[in-house]
Design a protein around this motif. Sequence first.
Motif, mmCIF file in Angstrom:
data_model
loop_
_atom_site.group_PDB
_atom_site.id
_atom_site.type_symbol
_atom_site.label_atom_id
_atom_site.label_comp_id
_atom_site.label_asym_id
_atom_site.label_seq_id
_atom_site.Cartn_x
_atom_site.Cartn_y
_atom_site.Cartn_z
ATOM 1 N N ASN A 103 0.753 -1.108 0.039
ATOM 2 C CA ASN A 103 0.033 0.039 0.204
ATOM 3 C C ASN A 103 0.742 1.247 0.060
ATOM 4 O O ASN A 103 0.454 2.411 -0.396
ATOM 5 C CB ASN A 103 -0.798 0.126 1.210
ATOM 6 N N GLN A 104 2.016 1.294 0.700
ATOM 7 C CA GLN A 104 2.913 2.523 0.587
ATOM 8 C C GLN A 104 3.573 2.495 -1.026
ATOM 9 O O GLN A 104 3.489 3.703 -1.355
ATOM 10 C CB GLN A 104 4.123 2.273 1.341
ATOM 11 N N GLN A 105 3.869 1.321 -1.710
ATOM 12 C CA GLN A 105 4.131 1.593 -3.123
ATOM 13 C C GLN A 105 2.877 2.296 -3.757
ATOM 14 O O GLN A 105 2.993 2.920 -4.804
ATOM 15 C CB GLN A 105 4.449 0.111 -3.534
ATOM 16 N N ARG A 106 1.728 1.706 -3.688
ATOM 17 C CA ARG A 106 0.483 1.965 -4.283
ATOM 18 C C ARG A 106 0.256 3.653 -4.010
ATOM 19 O O ARG A 106 -0.147 4.211 -5.030
ATOM 20 C CB ARG A 106 -0.901 1.451 -4.040
ATOM 21 N N ALA A 107 0.508 4.151 -2.842
ATOM 22 C CA ALA A 107 0.346 5.428 -2.508
ATOM 23 C C ALA A 107 1.210 6.340 -3.289
ATOM 24 O O ALA A 107 0.685 7.238 -3.621
ATOM 25 C CB ALA A 107 0.331 5.667 -1.106
ATOM 26 N N MET A 108 2.555 5.938 -3.330
ATOM 27 C CA MET A 108 3.614 6.686 -4.193
ATOM 28 C C MET A 108 3.116 6.761 -5.689
ATOM 29 O O MET A 108 3.519 7.827 -6.431
ATOM 30 C CB MET A 108 4.917 5.991 -4.139
ATOM 31 N N GLY A 145 -0.310 6.621 -6.818
ATOM 32 C CA GLY A 145 -1.500 7.153 -6.741
ATOM 33 C C GLY A 145 -2.517 6.181 -7.223
ATOM 34 O O GLY A 145 -3.680 6.590 -7.813
ATOM 35 N N GLN A 146 -2.212 5.012 -6.664
ATOM 36 C CA GLN A 146 -3.194 3.840 -6.975
ATOM 37 C C GLN A 146 -3.891 3.770 -5.735
ATOM 38 O O GLN A 146 -3.599 4.191 -4.404
ATOM 39 C CB GLN A 146 -2.482 2.504 -7.285
ATOM 40 N N ALA A 147 -5.265 3.098 -5.556
ATOM 41 C CA ALA A 147 -6.019 3.035 -4.623
ATOM 42 C C ALA A 147 -5.262 1.674 -3.659
ATOM 43 O O ALA A 147 -4.420 0.762 -4.153
ATOM 44 C CB ALA A 147 -7.296 2.416 -4.936
ATOM 45 N N ALA A 148 -5.456 2.052 -2.365
ATOM 46 C CA ALA A 148 -5.197 0.729 -1.349
ATOM 47 C C ALA A 148 -5.779 -0.705 -1.715
ATOM 48 O O ALA A 148 -6.912 -0.637 -2.171
ATOM 49 C CB ALA A 148 -5.268 1.308 0.009
ATOM 50 N N GLN A 149 -4.934 -1.557 -1.290
ATOM 51 C CA GLN A 149 -5.288 -3.053 -1.321
ATOM 52 C C GLN A 149 -5.919 -3.464 0.050
ATOM 53 O O GLN A 149 -5.129 -3.311 1.073
ATOM 54 C CB GLN A 149 -4.291 -3.777 -1.930
ATOM 55 N N ALA A 150 -6.995 -4.258 0.016
ATOM 56 C CA ALA A 150 -7.637 -4.827 1.448
ATOM 57 C C ALA A 150 -6.449 -5.777 1.782
ATOM 58 O O ALA A 150 -5.698 -6.389 0.986
ATOM 59 C CB ALA A 150 -8.840 -5.349 1.122
ATOM 60 N N PHE A 151 -6.239 -5.918 3.264
ATOM 61 C CA PHE A 151 -5.489 -6.996 3.846
ATOM 62 C C PHE A 151 -5.839 -8.398 3.159
ATOM 63 O O PHE A 151 -4.686 -9.132 2.728
ATOM 64 C CB PHE A 151 -5.567 -7.014 5.221
#
Length: 220
Positions: free
Chosen positions: A153-158, A160-166
């Motif tokens: 999710n940190q990579q996705r945030a960088m 600009g993508q939506a967070a992934q559920a656990f």
Amino acid sequence: MSNTQRDGFLASNGLSLVLLLLFLAFLVGQVLTGYAVNNEERLAQGLLAEPIADYLRSGHFISATFENWESEFLQMGMYVLLTVGLRQRGSAESRPLDPAQEEDRIEAGPTPWLLRAGGAWRWLYANSLSLAYAGLFFLAFAGHAYGSWLNENQQRAMEGQAAQAFTEHLASAQFWFESMQNWQSEFLAVLSIVVLSIFLRQDKSPESKPLAAPHSQTGT
């Protein structure tokens, strides 16, 4: 403490102390190099470098650390269990093929109280090593799962993508790839010591058969 007592402690615990120092040295090395790699990735994304305290709470560090611990505890726990019932002719890492050749060496001293208590306590003590490894494995697995999800999710945030559920991350190929690439290497390492100890020797090592022992001799 006298020099005699100090020397006695070091001589009696040298193996665990050296292993602990090596673990800490390489852990520090992992932190420093991982911190540098992570900040290089952040700068490439146009972000500011983060403090090392933040890095130690990041998915990048947590995932990498527990991912490796997980595989090590799995390796050792499975090895402890598999060597109970399975044999390998000629290996120093195997129990003898003939049960009559086995003998327990028990030095003088107090019997552990769990053994004396009997019943469920005795069963718990008799299986305490494998149970401890199972507990350590599941704790490390949970740490890896959390760290890997956090890192994803940190990579996705960088980016600009939506967070992934656990739960979605736990079912992903990426998470299991991280585990499997380590698990297979751990069992290859165990296989190597089991097979190589049939034919090769290391003088004075408890992991080796005596130099004069025939290749067919099983156990140390």
